[in-house]
Design an enzyme around this catalytic site. Structure first.
Site, PDB file in Angstrom:
ATOM      1  N   GLU A  32      43.575  54.073  26.930  1.00  0.00           N
ATOM      2  CA  GLU A  32      44.263  55.175  26.265  1.00  0.00           C
ATOM      3  C   GLU A  32      43.265  56.109  25.569  1.00  0.00           C
ATOM      4  O   GLU A  32      43.439  57.325  25.566  1.00  0.00           O
ATOM      5  CB  GLU A  32      45.259  54.636  25.234  1.00  0.00           C
ATOM      6  CG  GLU A  32      46.371  53.792  25.838  1.00  0.00           C
ATOM      7  CD  GLU A  32      46.062  52.311  25.832  1.00  0.00           C
ATOM      8  OE1 GLU A  32      46.981  51.522  25.592  1.00  0.00           O
ATOM      9  OE2 GLU A  32      44.891  51.937  26.087  1.00  0.00           O
ATOM     10  N   ASP A  34      23.693  20.319  45.776  1.00  0.00           N
ATOM     11  CA  ASP A  34      23.502  21.632  46.396  1.00  0.00           C
ATOM     12  C   ASP A  34      22.540  22.525  45.626  1.00  0.00           C
ATOM     13  O   ASP A  34      22.343  23.685  46.022  1.00  0.00           O
ATOM     14  CB  ASP A  34      24.849  22.356  46.511  1.00  0.00           C
ATOM     15  CG  ASP A  34      25.824  21.641  47.439  1.00  0.00           C
ATOM     16  OD1 ASP A  34      25.372  20.761  48.190  1.00  0.00           O
ATOM     17  OD2 ASP A  34      27.022  21.958  47.393  1.00  0.00           O
ATOM     18  N   ARG A  46      25.249  36.950  42.855  1.00  0.00           N
ATOM     19  CA  ARG A  46      23.943  37.382  43.350  1.00  0.00           C
ATOM     20  C   ARG A  46      23.980  38.780  43.970  1.00  0.00           C
ATOM     21  O   ARG A  46      22.995  39.232  44.535  1.00  0.00           O
ATOM     22  CB  ARG A  46      23.395  36.359  44.342  1.00  0.00           C
ATOM     23  CG  ARG A  46      23.054  35.028  43.660  1.00  0.00           C
ATOM     24  CD  ARG A  46      22.321  34.072  44.573  1.00  0.00           C
ATOM     25  NE  ARG A  46      23.196  33.439  45.537  1.00  0.00           N
ATOM     26  CZ  ARG A  46      23.904  32.328  45.282  1.00  0.00           C
ATOM     27  NH1 ARG A  46      23.857  31.779  44.092  1.00  0.00           N
ATOM     28  NH2 ARG A  46      24.660  31.787  46.217  1.00  0.00           N
ATOM     29  N   ALA A  64      29.261  14.162  57.698  1.00  0.00           N
ATOM     30  CA  ALA A  64      29.258  12.880  56.991  1.00  0.00           C
ATOM     31  C   ALA A  64      27.985  12.700  56.170  1.00  0.00           C
ATOM     32  O   ALA A  64      27.985  12.045  55.123  1.00  0.00           O
ATOM     33  CB  ALA A  64      29.409  11.733  57.988  1.00  0.00           C
TER      34      ALA A  64
END
Length: 363
Positions: A46, A194, A201, A158
């Site tokens: 606003e 990981d 990024r 696996a």
């Protein structure tokens, strides 16, 4: 109002913890001012519109995607400023679910003689701010669980190898998904295995925003406090919050604090190690609106099984990994097919050879 909603969307990646809001001022059939809220602590939509309109705001109609605020926070309240500018009519898309406002903004306007038409597009306005609405109404963030999987629903071989199931376009899209989140949450095993950083990024230019990229809080569920201070997650910008069963006051604790980590205790829970509902409530208290869960099959599945997943985003690659590969979600088997969890497909987008499916649970 459609134009105001489009303006609000420009703050999709930047406004947290505030809602995304757009405003358009119209006088004599022409737009005389417009704006959107870009960042917390900065001018509200606003105010931008009033500054642009100047004296032309007097007698104008303001179209605002959210009820104008009535309380003073980091910036002055907007409802009194609309009154002071001489706006004659205010049309809002939805009422503000924030208990500090909740009708008070509309009341201030009406008491000053401003005509108010409220809640003309609540569904569209809520869709822009699912996390803010969730935090105000349910006391927890909006939770999106993201998985990348093969055609046969597998997320890794696996052996654990998973980079990369999906292609470059899908991985780039994940960066855009992260950019709109207040927090990205994962489990300690995923973070360690990981070398996950869980950050955005892409540059501001690539995201199409002005200024610096707002990095989400990285939330790690680490019941045994195994995260080492040299983990890759500390090598990129953005806060790291760790939830654990017992906050260790020893050397390990001090080393994590030196890496600017915030450690918090959470109650234990069977199988998972930590109470997910407690953690979500605590994140809401810390003004986290939207959480993206990027975790292994066990933790991601736990959010889904507990009914804590508001949105499931599946990146599906045209590849088959076989029945020995790891599942994307570890879920209990229903007793009967009629008891299976049902989902509604709300969006399907092609990303090169991959598909992004956005689904919401059938309540």
């Amino acid at each position: 109002m459609n134009h105001a909603l489009a303006l609000a969307e420009r703050g999709l990646t930047t406004t947290s913890p505030n809602p995304r809001v757009g405003c358009v001022l119209v006088r004599d059939g022409a737009i005389v001012g417009e704006g959107f809220h870009a960042r917390a602590g900065g001018p509200h939509a606003e105010v931008h519109a009033l500054r642009q309109a100047g004296d032309r705001a007097r007698g104008a109609t303001a179209y605002v995607t959210l009820e104008p605020c009535s309380h003073v926070g980091r910036t002055p309240a907007c409802a009194p400023q609309l009154v002071e500018a001489g706006v004659a009519r205010v049309v809002t898309a939805m009422n503000d679910p924030n208990p500090q406002v909740a009708g008070r903004g509309h009341a201030i306007l009406r008491e000053a003689g401003v005509e108010v038409v409220e809640a003309i597009a609540p569904a569209a306005a809520r869709a822009l701010n699912p996390g803010f609405v969730s935090r105000m109404e349910r006391g927890r963030p909006w939770v999106t669980v993201k998985v990348a999987q093969s055609l046969d629903g597998r997320s890794a071989l696996a052996s654990g190898e998973s980079q990369w199931i999906t292609g470059e376009s899908a991985r780039r899209d994940v960066q855009c998904l992260r950019a709109r989140q207040c927090a990205v949450l994962s489990g300690i095993d995923t973070v360690l295995t990981d070398s996950a950083r869980l950050n955005v990024r892409l540059s501001a230019e690539e995201l199409g925003i002005e200024g610096e990229v707002r990095q989400p809080v990285r939330v790690v569920l680490d019941s045994g406090l195994r995260l080492p201070p040299f983990a890759a997650i500390f090598d990129s910008a953005g806060p790291v919050w760790i939830y654990t069963r017992d906050v260790d006051d020893g050397v390990h604790h001090d080393a994590l604090v030196k890496r600017a980590a915030t450690l918090s205790e959470a109650p234990a829970a069977p199988r998972l190690g930590l109470d997910l509902e407690f953690i979500l409530a605590d994140l809401a208290r810390r003004e986290i609106n939207e959480v993206l869960v990027e975790a292994g099959a066990k933790l991601a599945g736990a959010f889904v099984a507990a009914g804590l997943c508001d949105e499931l985003v599946v990146y599906q690659a045209p590849v088959l990994l076989g029945h020995h590969a790891r599942p994307a979600l570890a879920l209990p088997e229903p007793g009967a097919l009629a008891d299976a969890m049902r989902w509604t497909l709300v969006d399907e987008t092609r990303l090169a050879d991959d598909l992004r499916l956005t689904l919401r649970p059938v309540r």
